[in-house]
Design an enzyme around this catalytic site. Structure first.
Site, PDB file in Angstrom:
ATOM      1  N   LYS A   1      -4.573   7.299  12.388  1.00 22.49           N
ATOM      2  CA  LYS A   1      -5.957   6.848  12.480  1.00 22.49           C
ATOM      3  C   LYS A   1      -6.935   8.021  12.547  1.00 22.49           C
ATOM      4  O   LYS A   1      -8.063   7.927  12.036  1.00 22.49           O
ATOM      5  CB  LYS A   1      -6.128   5.932  13.694  1.00 22.49           C
ATOM      6  CG  LYS A   1      -5.409   4.592  13.559  1.00 22.49           C
ATOM      7  CD  LYS A   1      -5.883   3.801  12.354  1.00 22.49           C
ATOM      8  CE  LYS A   1      -5.408   2.356  12.376  1.00 22.49           C
ATOM      9  NZ  LYS A   1      -5.844   1.608  11.171  1.00 22.49           N
TER      10      LYS A   1
ATOM     11  N   VAL B   1       0.812  -1.216   0.000  1.00 27.90           N
ATOM     12  CA  VAL B   1       0.000   0.000   0.000  1.00 27.90           C
ATOM     13  C   VAL B   1       0.845   1.266   0.000  1.00 27.90           C
ATOM     14  O   VAL B   1       0.341   2.357  -0.297  1.00 27.90           O
ATOM     15  CB  VAL B   1      -0.983   0.027   1.188  1.00 27.90           C
ATOM     16  CG1 VAL B   1      -1.959  -1.125   1.109  1.00 27.90           C
ATOM     17  CG2 VAL B   1      -0.253   0.062   2.531  1.00 27.90           C
TER      18      VAL B   1
ATOM     19  N   TYR C   1       0.590   6.349  15.419  1.00 26.21           N
ATOM     20  CA  TYR C   1      -0.566   5.512  15.106  1.00 26.21           C
ATOM     21  C   TYR C   1      -1.861   6.305  15.274  1.00 26.21           C
ATOM     22  O   TYR C   1      -2.735   6.291  14.405  1.00 26.21           O
ATOM     23  CB  TYR C   1      -0.557   4.295  16.032  1.00 26.21           C
ATOM     24  CG  TYR C   1      -1.647   3.283  15.780  1.00 26.21           C
ATOM     25  CD1 TYR C   1      -1.536   2.337  14.766  1.00 26.21           C
ATOM     26  CD2 TYR C   1      -2.787   3.246  16.582  1.00 26.21           C
ATOM     27  CE1 TYR C   1      -2.522   1.401  14.544  1.00 26.21           C
ATOM     28  CE2 TYR C   1      -3.788   2.311  16.364  1.00 26.21           C
ATOM     29  CZ  TYR C   1      -3.649   1.383  15.346  1.00 26.21           C
ATOM     30  OH  TYR C   1      -4.637   0.461  15.132  1.00 26.21           O
TER      31      TYR C   1
ATOM     32  N   SER D   1      -9.440   3.667  14.540  1.00 26.11           N
ATOM     33  CA  SER D   1      -9.138   3.067  15.839  1.00 26.11           C
ATOM     34  C   SER D   1      -9.611   3.996  16.952  1.00 26.11           C
ATOM     35  O   SER D   1      -9.773   5.203  16.741  1.00 26.11           O
ATOM     36  CB  SER D   1      -7.620   2.857  15.964  1.00 26.11           C
ATOM     37  OG  SER D   1      -7.240   2.547  17.292  1.00 26.11           O
TER      38      SER D   1
END
Length: 255
Positions: free
Chosen positions: A158, A59, A154, A141
């Protein structure tokens, strides 16, 4: 049995992505598993059977993404759904986070979702033009909703996925392509079990903070994703559905 059409799932060779594919197949659809891991893809396709096909995909590489969706265009000719589930976790506080690590996490989660959505868009429009469902579900998330220590890169990625989802929902809605997101809490996958083993996720504080008092299993996260990809959610667009047992809305710490 409902004919759900063709669903592409990034990160589909394992974890939540694999379970989404399994449930989609059980409901009468076909699945395309998109993943970097060739061996895991082969094993997943063998388990899922003749209505599953594996395609290697990175990706973070636009050429890889475009080649994969050119393959889909030539072989399947359209898509009825896309789930962006590819990702990984890297634990680090922001004051100890270097540029390369931050960029890598954003490139996989947020950049990857953007590149895959762009490549899938023409095929999703073709699916919607045939009076069938066309839907995207991006996996965000609870870390993209709440501030989570040690998840600076992260959580940022998200949270960015939520912004991307809402923008695409507005831009693609007129083409009858719905775009939604889900926000799972930590789910009992092999990846999360590794993080638990490394004490990057502490189970007891997490479950005590969750009103339902436990972590979800993959089936419980995959089912709402499948719902959002199906005609049963035909007027849901631009939403983020938390799948967290009430973790993000519990205000009982006021007591």
């Amino acid at each position: 049995m409902e004919n759900r059409g063709i669903l592409a799932v990034t990160g589909g060779a394992s974890g939540i992505g694999f379970e989404v594919a399994r449930q989609w197949l059980n409901g009468g659809g076909k699945v395309l598993l998109l993943d970097m891991n060739v061996e895991a893809l082969a094993g997943a396709v063998q388990v899922l059977g003749k209505d599953a096909r594996g395609i290697q995909l990175d990706v973070t590489n636009r050429e890889s993404v475009e080649e994969a969706f050119a393959d889909i265009s030539q072989t399947e000719g359209k898509l009825n759904g896309l789930v962006n589930c590819a990702g990984f976790a890297r634990h680090a506080r922001v004051d100890g986070l270097d540029d390369a690590d931050f960029a890598k996490v954003l490139d996989v989660h947020l950049g990857g979702a953007m590149r895959v959505c762009q490549a899938a868009y023409p095929l999703l429009k073709l699916g919607s033009q045939q009076n069938e469902t066309a839907a995207v579900v991006n996996v965000s998330s609870v870390a993209g909703i709440n501030g989570t220590p040690g998840r600076g890169s992260y959580g940022t990625a998200k949270a960015g996925i939520l912004g991307l989802t809402r923008t695409l929902a507005v831009e693609w809605g007129p083409d009858s392509v719905r775009v939604n997101a889900v926000g799972p809490g930590p789910t009992r996958t092999a990846l999360v079990d590794e993080l638990i083993g490394d004490q990057q996720i502490r189970v007891d504080p997490l479950t005590k903070r969750t009103p339902l008092g436990r972590m979800p299993v993959v089936e419980e996260v995959a089912s709402p994703i499948v719902f959002l990809c199906s005609d049963k959610s035909s007027f849901v667009n631009g939403a983020c559905l938390p799948i967290d047992g009430g973790l993000t809305i519990d205000g009982s710490w006021y007591d």
